[in-house]
Enzyme design. Structure first.
Site, PDB file in Angstrom:
ATOM      1  N   SER A 155       0.866  -1.181   0.000  1.00 19.62           N
ATOM      2  CA  SER A 155       0.000   0.000   0.000  1.00 19.62           C
ATOM      3  C   SER A 155       0.898   1.224   0.000  1.00 19.62           C
ATOM      4  O   SER A 155       2.069   1.144   0.400  1.00 19.62           O
ATOM      5  CB  SER A 155      -0.848  -0.009   1.285  1.00 19.62           C
ATOM      6  OG  SER A 155      -1.424   1.258   1.510  1.00 19.62           O
ATOM      7  N   TYR A 168      -3.012  -1.238  10.429  1.00 17.89           N
ATOM      8  CA  TYR A 168      -2.910  -1.450   8.975  1.00 17.89           C
ATOM      9  C   TYR A 168      -1.561  -0.943   8.449  1.00 17.89           C
ATOM     10  O   TYR A 168      -0.849  -1.645   7.717  1.00 17.89           O
ATOM     11  CB  TYR A 168      -4.068  -0.734   8.280  1.00 17.89           C
ATOM     12  CG  TYR A 168      -4.112  -0.926   6.784  1.00 17.89           C
ATOM     13  CD1 TYR A 168      -4.697  -2.055   6.228  1.00 17.89           C
ATOM     14  CD2 TYR A 168      -3.575   0.030   5.931  1.00 17.89           C
ATOM     15  CE1 TYR A 168      -4.743  -2.232   4.856  1.00 17.89           C
ATOM     16  CE2 TYR A 168      -3.619  -0.136   4.556  1.00 17.89           C
ATOM     17  CZ  TYR A 168      -4.203  -1.264   4.017  1.00 17.89           C
ATOM     18  OH  TYR A 168      -4.243  -1.435   2.656  1.00 17.89           O
TER      19      TYR A 168
HETATM   20  C1  BGC Z   1      -6.266   1.389   1.871  1.00 17.58           C
HETATM   21  C2  BGC Z   1      -7.425   2.217   1.376  1.00 17.58           C
HETATM   22  C3  BGC Z   1      -6.989   3.648   1.144  1.00 17.58           C
HETATM   23  C4  BGC Z   1      -5.696   3.726   0.338  1.00 17.58           C
HETATM   24  C5  BGC Z   1      -5.153   5.147   0.241  1.00 17.58           C
HETATM   25  C6  BGC Z   1      -5.106   1.538   0.927  1.00 17.58           C
HETATM   26  O1  BGC Z   1      -4.045   0.731   1.304  1.00 17.58           O
HETATM   27  O2  BGC Z   1      -6.668   0.024   2.009  1.00 17.58           O
HETATM   28  O3  BGC Z   1      -8.485   2.172   2.319  1.00 17.58           O
HETATM   29  O4  BGC Z   1      -8.010   4.349   0.452  1.00 17.58           O
HETATM   30  O5  BGC Z   1      -4.712   2.893   0.915  1.00 17.58           O
HETATM   31  O6  BGC Z   1      -5.129   5.804   1.474  1.00 17.58           O
END
Ligand code: BGC
Length: 270
Positions: A155, A168
């Site tokens: 991410s 996360y």
């Molecule tokens: C998340 C999303 C988010 C994106 C940008 C991703 O890794 O799961 O919820 O919109 O990152 O912030």
């Protein structure tokens, strides 16, 4: 282009968390590129079946496979089934992931553990099984220059801190170093390990960020390209990264984020 001319022709790919969102998009993109796909899911059997239907409509091959990626026995069983049915595994897309958001001072141990278990331990367990199979089989030149490829779903939050999402963000920071460490360890064995770092992609995980016009306008402030990403954007990147076109690419995160990492707040400030 026919599937037999596809960049992943004849290869077997396990895609975890493939019943919806980015995983589902990668499963169909891989099928179009000629791969046989194992569509992993943990609870949504109906959705997984729909993804399989799409794959079959594209003329592809695949099957659905239930497994919780945080459970060692279930991961082993998934790989055993893939190898039984398709002979081997050439590509793992370590995609399964979830969010359990909370202000940090209210974040429960359960929410912390669950996110780390799926997003990080799950990637470890699947990658370990994949590497074992890649080492056993070695390079088969007609299929690929590599003995195997792993694409980890990271991410932008492996880099961008994220208030209210500490579990996360910590899991994705962990994915980055897991990915780089195993890329370094197995590059001499011709195994390639890379990540994709999506920004905001239109999927159920971030529904709240795009469902209303107001939320969407707000989201666009973070995206220099001024549009939300679509699963196809990630699917195409994932095909390339697993293909021999990327044979000299190892240990990187390919950000697919419309420029989210470019400090958009500085566009007219600073
Ligand atoms: C998340 C999303 C988010 C994106 C940008 C991703 O890794 O799961 O919820 O919109 O990152 O912030």
């Amino acid at each position: 282009m026919s599937r037999s001319q596809g960049k992943l022709y004849g290869q077997v790919a396990i895609i975890t968390g493939a019943s919806s969102g980015i995983g589902a998009g990668i499963a169909t993109a891989y099928a179009e590129a000629g791969a046989r796909v194992v569509i992993n899911y943990s609870s949504s059997e109906d959705k997984a079946k729909k993804v399989l239907e799409e794959v079959l409509q594209l003329g592809g091959e695949g099957f659905i496979c239930k497994a919780d990626v945080s459970k060692e026995g279930q991961v082993r069983e998934m790989f055993r089934e893939a190898i039984d049915r398709f002979g081997t595994v050439d590509i793992l897309v370590n995609n399964a992931g979830l969010q359990k958001d909370a202000p940090f001072h209210e974040l429960s141990l359960e929410e912390w553990n669950r996110v780390l278990a799926i997003n990080l331990t799950g990637q470890f367990l699947c990658a370990r099984e994949a590497v074992r199979e890649f080492l056993r089989r070695g390079v088969v030149p007609e299929r690929s220059k590599a003995a195997g490829k792993i694409v980890c779903m990271s991410s932008v939050h492996e880099t961008i801190p994220w208030a209210g999402h500490a579990n996360y963000a910590a899991s994705k920071g962990g994915v980055m170093m897991l990915m780089k460490s195993i890329a370094q360890e197995y590059a001499p064995k011709k195994i390639r390990v890379n990540s994709i770092g999506p920004g905001a992609i239109r999927t159920p995980i971030n529904h709240g960020a795009w469902k209303t016009p107001e939320a969407y306008r707000n989201l666009l402030k973070l995206i220099p390209s001024k549009r939300i990403g679509e699963v196809e954007d990630v699917g195409k990147a994932a095909v390339w990264l697993a293909s021999d076109d990327a044979d000299y690419v190892n240990g990187i995160t390919l950000f697919v984020d419309g420029g989210m990492l470019l400090y958009p707040g500085f566009e007219d400030n600073g």
